[in-house]
Scaffold this active site. Structure first.
Site, PDB file in Angstrom:
ATOM      1  N   GLU A  11      44.350   6.962  60.082  1.00  0.00           N
ATOM      2  CA  GLU A  11      45.319   7.476  59.109  1.00  0.00           C
ATOM      3  C   GLU A  11      44.837   8.850  58.680  1.00  0.00           C
ATOM      4  O   GLU A  11      43.659   9.028  58.374  1.00  0.00           O
ATOM      5  CB  GLU A  11      45.422   6.566  57.881  1.00  0.00           C
ATOM      6  CG  GLU A  11      46.174   5.282  58.165  1.00  0.00           C
ATOM      7  CD  GLU A  11      46.359   4.426  56.921  1.00  0.00           C
ATOM      8  OE1 GLU A  11      47.489   4.003  56.673  1.00  0.00           O
ATOM      9  OE2 GLU A  11      45.371   4.195  56.205  1.00  0.00           O
TER      10      GLU A  11
ATOM     11  N   ASN B  90      38.946  -4.092  55.501  1.00  0.00           N
ATOM     12  CA  ASN B  90      37.794  -3.670  54.688  1.00  0.00           C
ATOM     13  C   ASN B  90      36.646  -3.122  55.519  1.00  0.00           C
ATOM     14  O   ASN B  90      35.481  -3.381  55.227  1.00  0.00           O
ATOM     15  CB  ASN B  90      37.265  -4.830  53.825  1.00  0.00           C
ATOM     16  CG  ASN B  90      38.294  -5.320  52.836  1.00  0.00           C
ATOM     17  OD1 ASN B  90      39.135  -4.529  52.379  1.00  0.00           O
ATOM     18  ND2 ASN B  90      38.279  -6.592  52.540  1.00  0.00           N
TER      19      ASN B  90
ATOM     20  N   ASP C  34      43.075   1.330  63.179  1.00  0.00           N
ATOM     21  CA  ASP C  34      43.782   2.369  62.412  1.00  0.00           C
ATOM     22  C   ASP C  34      43.173   3.739  62.425  1.00  0.00           C
ATOM     23  O   ASP C  34      41.987   3.892  62.127  1.00  0.00           O
ATOM     24  CB  ASP C  34      43.718   2.016  60.907  1.00  0.00           C
ATOM     25  CG  ASP C  34      44.659   0.940  60.507  1.00  0.00           C
ATOM     26  OD1 ASP C  34      45.658   0.742  61.182  1.00  0.00           O
ATOM     27  OD2 ASP C  34      44.364   0.295  59.483  1.00  0.00           O
TER      28      ASP C  34
ATOM     29  N   GLY D 292      42.161  10.131  45.813  1.00  0.00           N
ATOM     30  CA  GLY D 292      42.362   8.824  45.201  1.00  0.00           C
ATOM     31  C   GLY D 292      43.613   8.732  44.338  1.00  0.00           C
ATOM     32  O   GLY D 292      43.709   7.860  43.482  1.00  0.00           O
TER      33      GLY D 292
ATOM     34  N   ASN E 195      39.979   2.298  60.176  1.00  0.00           N
ATOM     35  CA  ASN E 195      39.732   0.924  59.732  1.00  0.00           C
ATOM     36  C   ASN E 195      39.958  -0.016  60.903  1.00  0.00           C
ATOM     37  O   ASN E 195      40.589   0.361  61.901  1.00  0.00           O
ATOM     38  CB  ASN E 195      40.669   0.576  58.571  1.00  0.00           C
ATOM     39  CG  ASN E 195      40.174  -0.601  57.719  1.00  0.00           C
ATOM     40  OD1 ASN E 195      39.135  -1.205  57.993  1.00  0.00           O
ATOM     41  ND2 ASN E 195      40.930  -0.924  56.685  1.00  0.00           N
TER      42      ASN E 195
ATOM     43  N   GLU F 172      44.134  -5.010  64.061  1.00  0.00           N
ATOM     44  CA  GLU F 172      44.680  -3.656  63.863  1.00  0.00           C
ATOM     45  C   GLU F 172      43.563  -2.626  63.983  1.00  0.00           C
ATOM     46  O   GLU F 172      42.471  -2.845  63.462  1.00  0.00           O
ATOM     47  CB  GLU F 172      45.315  -3.612  62.461  1.00  0.00           C
ATOM     48  CG  GLU F 172      46.053  -2.340  62.142  1.00  0.00           C
ATOM     49  CD  GLU F 172      46.730  -2.396  60.761  1.00  0.00           C
ATOM     50  OE1 GLU F 172      47.332  -3.436  60.397  1.00  0.00           O
ATOM     51  OE2 GLU F 172      46.639  -1.389  60.044  1.00  0.00           O
TER      52      GLU F 172
ATOM     53  N   ASP G  31      50.201   7.803  45.338  1.00  0.00           N
ATOM     54  CA  ASP G  31      49.405   7.088  44.328  1.00  0.00           C
ATOM     55  C   ASP G  31      47.975   6.789  44.761  1.00  0.00           C
ATOM     56  O   ASP G  31      47.174   6.353  43.960  1.00  0.00           O
ATOM     57  CB  ASP G  31      50.112   5.814  43.804  1.00  0.00           C
ATOM     58  CG  ASP G  31      50.924   5.127  44.862  1.00  0.00           C
ATOM     59  OD1 ASP G  31      51.477   5.843  45.717  1.00  0.00           O
ATOM     60  OD2 ASP G  31      50.984   3.882  44.849  1.00  0.00           O
ATOM     61  N   TRP G  32      47.630   7.017  46.062  1.00  0.00           N
ATOM     62  CA  TRP G  32      46.211   6.822  46.420  1.00  0.00           C
ATOM     63  C   TRP G  32      45.652   7.819  47.424  1.00  0.00           C
ATOM     64  O   TRP G  32      44.444   7.990  47.543  1.00  0.00           O
ATOM     65  CB  TRP G  32      45.961   5.398  46.945  1.00  0.00           C
ATOM     66  CG  TRP G  32      46.748   5.022  48.173  1.00  0.00           C
ATOM     67  CD1 TRP G  32      47.951   4.387  48.198  1.00  0.00           C
ATOM     68  CD2 TRP G  32      46.401   5.262  49.544  1.00  0.00           C
ATOM     69  NE1 TRP G  32      48.369   4.219  49.497  1.00  0.00           N
ATOM     70  CE2 TRP G  32      47.441   4.746  50.338  1.00  0.00           C
ATOM     71  CE3 TRP G  32      45.309   5.878  50.185  1.00  0.00           C
ATOM     72  CZ2 TRP G  32      47.443   4.823  51.735  1.00  0.00           C
ATOM     73  CZ3 TRP G  32      45.304   5.955  51.574  1.00  0.00           C
ATOM     74  CH2 TRP G  32      46.363   5.421  52.336  1.00  0.00           C
TER      75      TRP G  32
HETATM   76  C1  LIG Z   1      41.090  16.895  49.582  1.00  0.00           C
HETATM   77  O1  LIG Z   1      40.253  17.903  49.096  1.00  0.00           O
HETATM   78  C2  LIG Z   1      39.302  17.473  48.132  1.00  0.00           C
HETATM   79  C3  LIG Z   1      38.582  18.708  47.608  1.00  0.00           C
HETATM   80  O2  LIG Z   1      37.993  19.416  48.665  1.00  0.00           O
HETATM   81  C4  LIG Z   1      38.371  16.459  48.778  1.00  0.00           C
HETATM   82  O3  LIG Z   1      37.481  15.954  47.813  1.00  0.00           O
HETATM   83  C5  LIG Z   1      39.183  15.312  49.378  1.00  0.00           C
HETATM   84  O4  LIG Z   1      38.323  14.431  50.097  1.00  0.00           O
HETATM   85  C6  LIG Z   1      40.232  15.872  50.326  1.00  0.00           C
HETATM   86  N1  LIG Z   1      41.032  14.869  51.002  1.00  0.00           N
HETATM   87  C7  LIG Z   1      41.751  13.924  50.408  1.00  0.00           C
HETATM   88  C8  LIG Z   1      42.635  13.116  51.258  1.00  0.00           C
HETATM   89  O5  LIG Z   1      41.734  13.698  49.210  1.00  0.00           O
END
Ligand SMILES: *[C@@H]1O[C@H](CO)[C@@H](O)[C@H](O)[C@H]1NC(C)=O
Length: 285
Positions: free
Chosen positions: A108, A131, A106, A203, A123, A104, A198-199
């Site tokens: 995203e 990973n 990727d 995060g 990825n 794969e 959720d991620w």
């Molecule tokens: C969203 O914005 C924050 C603050 O600028 C940044 O830390 C983060 O990497 C950005 N993107 C995502 C997908 O969280």
């Protein structure tokens, strides 16, 4: 209207119109290149195959896949990502084979709050093992206009491109270092828009704001040049320029510019994550 000169010009006009149409069809008609595979009507091919839109609401996202499978390919697609508050949404654009030992490649695109940067997550899976994440910010706002995202996959490397600028290269080091490289399993192009609150954003700290739904991503100008599996690849595709293409000095310069200024995560320097030692391929670069 009965003037003798009218008819030839009229015919010439028709011939030009017809040849333009069939050219556009061959290169870009999404009706001939992809199938919408899920989303219960949330994915749509519009404007006679010139535009595809995916949408996401609280009930479902949507997705499509290429009709063809490829064993080595050069794929380009123009994408305009979800605008405004896109936090929690993920637009995926990737090549994949099937099964537990699948390969794969990727891309995203992880959404964000209005004005905060999208994250481009890349990825590579070989023989079912991933990973190998690298993440980037972009040097433009990917929600304002269409931009071209490309994957080049030939026997010697895989390159991720943004508007023709390489951002990541994965070399085939199977023969020298024993790291599996995708070369036997055909892959199809898949794309989808879905929710990953959720991620995805910071995060998982920033959730999807459903009051902005439906979220919309747009796709156009799909171009694929691939080898169709089953054929003798060398005979069928060996002479295609992209099958033998390597990154020249200019491309390597551009890639190091991107990695220096826009790369925000590289698994190859994440020593905390790999206390037993970094993956073998990390010492190849
Ligand atoms: C969203 O914005 C924050 C603050 O600028 C940044 O830390 C983060 O990497 C950005 N993107 C995502 C997908 O969280």
């Amino acid at each position: 209207m009965d003037s003798p000169t009218f008819l030839p010009f009229f015919l010439l006009g028709l011939a030009l119109a017809a040849s333009t149409a069939s050219f556009a069809t061959a290169a870009n008609n999404l009706n001939q290149e992809v199938d919408i595979t899920w989303g219960d009507g949330r994915g749509k091919i519009l404007n006679n195959g010139m535009l595809l839109t995916l949408s996401l609401d609280k009930i479902s996202g949507s997705g499509f896949q290429s009709k063809n499978e490829y064993l080595f390919a050069r794929i380009d697609m123009q994408i305009k990502l979800v605008a405004g508050n896109s936090a929690g949404t993920v637009t995926a654009y990737y090549l994949s084979s099937q099964g537990p030992t699948h390969d794969e490649v990727d891309f995203e695109f992880l959404g964000n709050l209005s004005g905060e940067p999208y994250l481009v997550h890349t990825n590579l899976y070989t023989q079912g093992k991933g990973n190998r994440e690298m993440q980037f910010y972009l040097w433009f706002d990917p929600t304002m206009d269409f931009h071209t995202y490309s994957i080049l996959w030939n026997p010697s490397h895989i390159v991720f491109y943004v508007d023709g600028t390489p951002i990541r290269e994965v070399k085939n080091i199977e023969a020298t270092m024993g790291v599996p490289y995708p070369k036997n399993q055909a892959m199809r192009l898949y794309s989808s828009l879905w929710d990953a609150e959720d991620w995805a954003t910071r995060g998982g700290l920033v959730k999807t704001d459903w009051s902005h739904a439906p979220f919309l991503a747009e796709f156009q100008s799909f171009n694929s040049d691939g080898c169709i599996p089953g054929a003798n690849i060398q005979a069928a595709c060996g002479s295609k320029a992209w099958m033998n293409q390597a990154l020249d000095a200019d491309s390597l310069n551009k890639m190091s510019w991107v990695q220096k200024n826009y790369m925000v995560y590289n698994y190859c320097i994440d020593v905390k994550r790999f206390p037993q030692g970094l993956p073998v391929e990390c010492s190849a670069n």
